[in-house]
Scaffold this active site. Structure first.
Site, PDB file in Angstrom:
ATOM      1  N   HIS A 114       0.856  -1.145   0.009  1.00  0.00           N
ATOM      2  CA  HIS A 114       0.147  -0.133  -0.027  1.00  0.00           C
ATOM      3  C   HIS A 114       0.898   1.360  -0.159  1.00  0.00           C
ATOM      4  CE1 HIS A 114      -3.778  -2.357   1.627  1.00  0.00           C
ATOM      5  NE2 HIS A 114      -3.231  -2.623   0.525  1.00  0.00           N
ATOM      6  N   GLY A 186      -2.553  -9.002  12.924  1.00  0.00           N
ATOM      7  CA  GLY A 186      -2.843  -7.529  13.022  1.00  0.00           C
ATOM      8  C   GLY A 186      -3.440  -6.755  11.916  1.00  0.00           C
TER       9      GLY A 186
HETATM   10  C1  BV8 Z   1      -8.360  -1.434  -5.296  1.00  0.00           C
HETATM   11  C2  BV8 Z   1      -2.688   3.298   2.196  1.00  0.00           C
HETATM   12  C3  BV8 Z   1      -9.151  -1.952  -7.652  1.00  0.00           C
HETATM   13  C4  BV8 Z   1      -3.556   4.500   2.733  1.00  0.00           C
HETATM   14  C5  BV8 Z   1      -4.701   1.733   2.143  1.00  0.00           C
HETATM   15  C6  BV8 Z   1     -14.577   1.141  -4.991  1.00  0.00           C
HETATM   16  C7  BV8 Z   1     -13.647   1.533  -5.807  1.00  0.00           C
HETATM   17  C8  BV8 Z   1     -12.541   0.664  -6.142  1.00  0.00           C
HETATM   18  C9  BV8 Z   1     -12.027  -0.213  -5.188  1.00  0.00           C
HETATM   19  C10 BV8 Z   1     -13.220  -0.453  -4.154  1.00  0.00           C
HETATM   20  C11 BV8 Z   1     -14.294   0.120  -4.208  1.00  0.00           C
HETATM   21  N1  BV8 Z   1     -15.105  -0.262  -3.052  1.00  0.00           N
HETATM   22  C12 BV8 Z   1     -14.359  -1.139  -2.418  1.00  0.00           C
HETATM   23  C13 BV8 Z   1     -13.122  -1.317  -3.270  1.00  0.00           C
HETATM   24  C14 BV8 Z   1     -11.820  -1.959  -2.855  1.00  0.00           C
HETATM   25  C15 BV8 Z   1     -11.171  -1.284  -1.866  1.00  0.00           C
HETATM   26  C16 BV8 Z   1     -11.564  -1.880  -0.438  1.00  0.00           C
HETATM   27  O1  BV8 Z   1     -11.305  -3.137  -0.163  1.00  0.00           O
HETATM   28  N2  BV8 Z   1     -12.407  -0.967   0.225  1.00  0.00           N
HETATM   29  C17 BV8 Z   1     -12.774  -1.420   1.538  1.00  0.00           C
HETATM   30  C18 BV8 Z   1     -12.785  -0.418   2.547  1.00  0.00           C
HETATM   31  C19 BV8 Z   1     -14.071  -2.329   1.448  1.00  0.00           C
HETATM   32  N3  BV8 Z   1      -9.632  -1.570  -2.013  1.00  0.00           N
HETATM   33  C20 BV8 Z   1      -9.045  -0.769  -2.813  1.00  0.00           C
HETATM   34  O2  BV8 Z   1      -9.501   0.638  -3.067  1.00  0.00           O
HETATM   35  C21 BV8 Z   1      -7.704  -0.850  -3.193  1.00  0.00           C
HETATM   36  N4  BV8 Z   1      -7.683  -0.596  -4.628  1.00  0.00           N
HETATM   37  O3  BV8 Z   1      -9.204  -2.300  -5.112  1.00  0.00           O
HETATM   38  O4  BV8 Z   1      -8.279  -1.126  -6.618  1.00  0.00           O
HETATM   39  C22 BV8 Z   1      -9.367  -1.210  -8.892  1.00  0.00           C
HETATM   40  C23 BV8 Z   1      -9.622  -1.901  -9.944  1.00  0.00           C
HETATM   41  C24 BV8 Z   1      -9.912  -0.968 -11.075  1.00  0.00           C
HETATM   42  C25 BV8 Z   1      -9.596   0.447 -11.014  1.00  0.00           C
HETATM   43  C26 BV8 Z   1      -9.228   1.041  -9.729  1.00  0.00           C
HETATM   44  C27 BV8 Z   1      -9.034   0.190  -8.701  1.00  0.00           C
HETATM   45  C28 BV8 Z   1      -6.781  -0.306  -2.467  1.00  0.00           C
HETATM   46  C29 BV8 Z   1      -6.686  -0.577  -1.183  1.00  0.00           C
HETATM   47  C30 BV8 Z   1      -5.784   0.228  -0.501  1.00  0.00           C
HETATM   48  C31 BV8 Z   1      -5.923   1.579   0.364  1.00  0.00           C
HETATM   49  N5  BV8 Z   1      -4.701   2.086   1.281  1.00  0.00           N
HETATM   50  N6  BV8 Z   1      -3.444   2.111   3.009  1.00  0.00           N
HETATM   51  C32 BV8 Z   1      -2.958   4.885   4.142  1.00  0.00           C
HETATM   52  O5  BV8 Z   1      -2.610   4.249   4.961  1.00  0.00           O
HETATM   53  O6  BV8 Z   1      -2.933   6.183   4.471  1.00  0.00           O
HETATM   54  S1  BV8 Z   1      -5.380   0.557   3.055  1.00  0.00           S
HETATM   55  C33 BV8 Z   1      -5.335   0.905   4.707  1.00  0.00           C
HETATM   56  O7  BV8 Z   1      -6.470   0.583   5.525  1.00  0.00           O
HETATM   57  C34 BV8 Z   1      -4.150   0.194   5.232  1.00  0.00           C
HETATM   58  O8  BV8 Z   1      -3.108  -0.026   4.429  1.00  0.00           O
HETATM   59  C35 BV8 Z   1      -4.922  -1.240   5.636  1.00  0.00           C
HETATM   60  O9  BV8 Z   1      -4.732  -1.862   4.597  1.00  0.00           O
HETATM   61  C36 BV8 Z   1      -6.439  -0.723   5.894  1.00  0.00           C
HETATM   62  C37 BV8 Z   1      -6.642  -0.727   7.337  1.00  0.00           C
HETATM   63  O10 BV8 Z   1      -6.807  -2.334   7.611  1.00  0.00           O
HETATM   64  P1  BV8 Z   1      -5.745  -2.912   8.691  1.00  0.00           P
HETATM   65  O11 BV8 Z   1      -4.279  -2.692   8.556  1.00  0.00           O
HETATM   66  O12 BV8 Z   1      -6.267  -4.253   9.045  1.00  0.00           O
HETATM   67  O13 BV8 Z   1      -6.063  -1.992  10.202  1.00  0.00           O
HETATM   68  P2  BV8 Z   1      -7.110  -2.019  10.940  1.00  0.00           P
HETATM   69  O14 BV8 Z   1      -7.048  -0.866  11.986  1.00  0.00           O
HETATM   70  O15 BV8 Z   1      -8.701  -2.284  10.177  1.00  0.00           O
HETATM   71  O16 BV8 Z   1      -7.149  -3.297  11.716  1.00  0.00           O
HETATM   72  C38 BV8 Z   1      -6.033  -3.468  12.768  1.00  0.00           C
HETATM   73  C39 BV8 Z   1      -6.340  -4.809  13.329  1.00  0.00           C
HETATM   74  O17 BV8 Z   1      -5.252  -5.166  14.233  1.00  0.00           O
HETATM   75  C40 BV8 Z   1      -7.445  -5.160  14.002  1.00  0.00           C
HETATM   76  O18 BV8 Z   1      -8.115  -6.483  13.843  1.00  0.00           O
HETATM   77  C41 BV8 Z   1      -7.033  -5.111  15.651  1.00  0.00           C
HETATM   78  O19 BV8 Z   1      -7.764  -5.917  16.417  1.00  0.00           O
HETATM   79  C42 BV8 Z   1      -5.608  -5.689  15.450  1.00  0.00           C
HETATM   80  N7  BV8 Z   1      -4.798  -5.084  16.218  1.00  0.00           N
HETATM   81  C43 BV8 Z   1      -4.640  -3.959  17.201  1.00  0.00           C
HETATM   82  N8  BV8 Z   1      -3.471  -3.859  17.929  1.00  0.00           N
HETATM   83  C44 BV8 Z   1      -3.046  -5.185  17.973  1.00  0.00           C
HETATM   84  C45 BV8 Z   1      -3.679  -6.130  16.853  1.00  0.00           C
HETATM   85  N9  BV8 Z   1      -3.189  -7.318  16.553  1.00  0.00           N
HETATM   86  C46 BV8 Z   1      -2.176  -7.762  17.202  1.00  0.00           C
HETATM   87  N10 BV8 Z   1      -1.501  -7.001  18.333  1.00  0.00           N
HETATM   88  C47 BV8 Z   1      -1.774  -5.767  18.560  1.00  0.00           C
HETATM   89  N11 BV8 Z   1      -1.241  -5.245  19.425  1.00  0.00           N
END
Ligand code: BV8
Length: 241
Positions: A114, A186
């Site tokens: 990412h 995570g």
């Molecule tokens: C794509 C950079 C296709 C940014 C990030 C409409 C149009 C296009 C695409 C989509 C659309 N609708 C949906 C999509 C797909 C979309 C998507 O999946 N959306 C989701 C919201 C449904 N994906 C995309 O857009 C991707 N591109 O699909 O392109 C396409 C095809 C054709 C043409 C054009 C496009 C791009 C996705 C990348 C986005 N960028 N990051 C930035 O960081 O500023 S995503 C960003 O959020 C992170 O990188 C990460 O991936 C995500 C957050 O997730 P997590 O890392 O899991 O974090 P979270 O807080 O959610 O969870 C933390 C976990 O840790 C929890 O479970 C917690 O319990 C646990 N935890 C906490 N503490 C601990 C722990 N575990 C262990 N130990 C601890 N101590």
């Protein structure tokens, strides 16, 4: 805690998310409720968000640069780097995190799927600016082409991931076959295509482990083993490092 059986033919694919950096003091997306200053992260971290208000998007990333520069890798990052030392090219790390902490912990066989917080690039001529810690409070214009806006080297929502990265991950999974051991650590498993890696691992007969302090039930259901705990505490034991 039961531990993975890593034999001489085992290949390990690790996917990390924001939870791996939580113990370093980096807030997770779910932890901040997916919001930043009252706006959904998906809106701010998007091309539309940048076109609508590039200055605010740069403030979002500049604040994260400031935060990430003040923290250090935790035992979870270090355990992953130590496992790589043991396994060499039989390990591949795909991180969703942009904070640079895996690299600082010593991980080398790593793909930042990412993007990277401390990299900037020109929207127009794509010239990269590495190791950029600049706090931008105005929208910078490219010093090379003099026309393009500089943007964070980040994959925003709605943007394609680097196809070469996805091919490298797919090839690793295919080459491992049923000798694959996949770890998701995570991550809430909400963002695709990363959230689909577990399905690809299952398709080749791999064994799938989820490590999370509070696993998302829907995501956890797709794993063979779920280890509930903090990655900084769990990983050194789980990996035997
Ligand atoms: C794509 C950079 C296709 C940014 C990030 C409409 C149009 C296009 C695409 C989509 C659309 N609708 C949906 C999509 C797909 C979309 C998507 O999946 N959306 C989701 C919201 C449904 N994906 C995309 O857009 C991707 N591109 O699909 O392109 C396409 C095809 C054709 C043409 C054009 C496009 C791009 C996705 C990348 C986005 N960028 N990051 C930035 O960081 O500023 S995503 C960003 O959020 C992170 O990188 C990460 O991936 C995500 C957050 O997730 P997590 O890392 O899991 O974090 P979270 O807080 O959610 O969870 C933390 C976990 O840790 C929890 O479970 C917690 O319990 C646990 N935890 C906490 N503490 C601990 C722990 N575990 C262990 N130990 C601890 N101590």
């Amino acid at each position: 805690m039961n531990r993975p059986q890593l034999g001489p033919a085992s290949k390990v694919l690790i996917l990390t998310g924001a939870g791996v950096s939580a113990e370093s003091g980096v807030p997770t997306f779910r932890g901040i409720g997916g919001l930043w200053e009252g706006r959904r992260v998906e809106e701010v971290a998007s091309p539309e968000g940048f076109d609508a208000d590039a200055k605010t998007v740069w403030r979002f990333y500049s604040l994260r640069r400031e935060g990430a520069a003040k923290v250090a890798p935790n035992p979870g990052h270090l355990a992953i780097a130590k496992l790589e030392e043991k396994l060499g090219d039989r390990l591949l790390l795909a991180t969703q995190n942009v904070d640079g902490l895996h690299a600082r912990a010593g991980s080398k066989r790593m793909i930042c799927i990412h993007g990277e917080l401390f990299k900037t690039r020109c929207e127009q001529c794509n010239v990269p600016f590495d190791d950029d810690k600049t706090y931008f409070d105005a929208v910078p214009i490219c010093p090379e082409c003099k026309t393009g806006r500089l943007r964070p080297h980040i994959v925003w929502f709605g943007e394609m991931l680097n196809p070469a990265h996805l091919t490298q991950i797919d090839d690793f999974i295919e080459s491992a076959g049923n000798e694959l051991v996949f770890f998701a650590i995570g991550t809430s498993g909400q963002v695709y295509p990363a959230a689909g890696f577990v399905d690809a691992a299952r398709r080749v007969g791999g064994t799938c482990w989820l490590v999370d302090v509070d696993p998302s039930p829907d995501y956890a259901a797709r794993f063979d083993h779920v280890v509930r705990g903090k990655s900084g505490e769990v990983l050194p034991h789980l990996f035997g490092v």
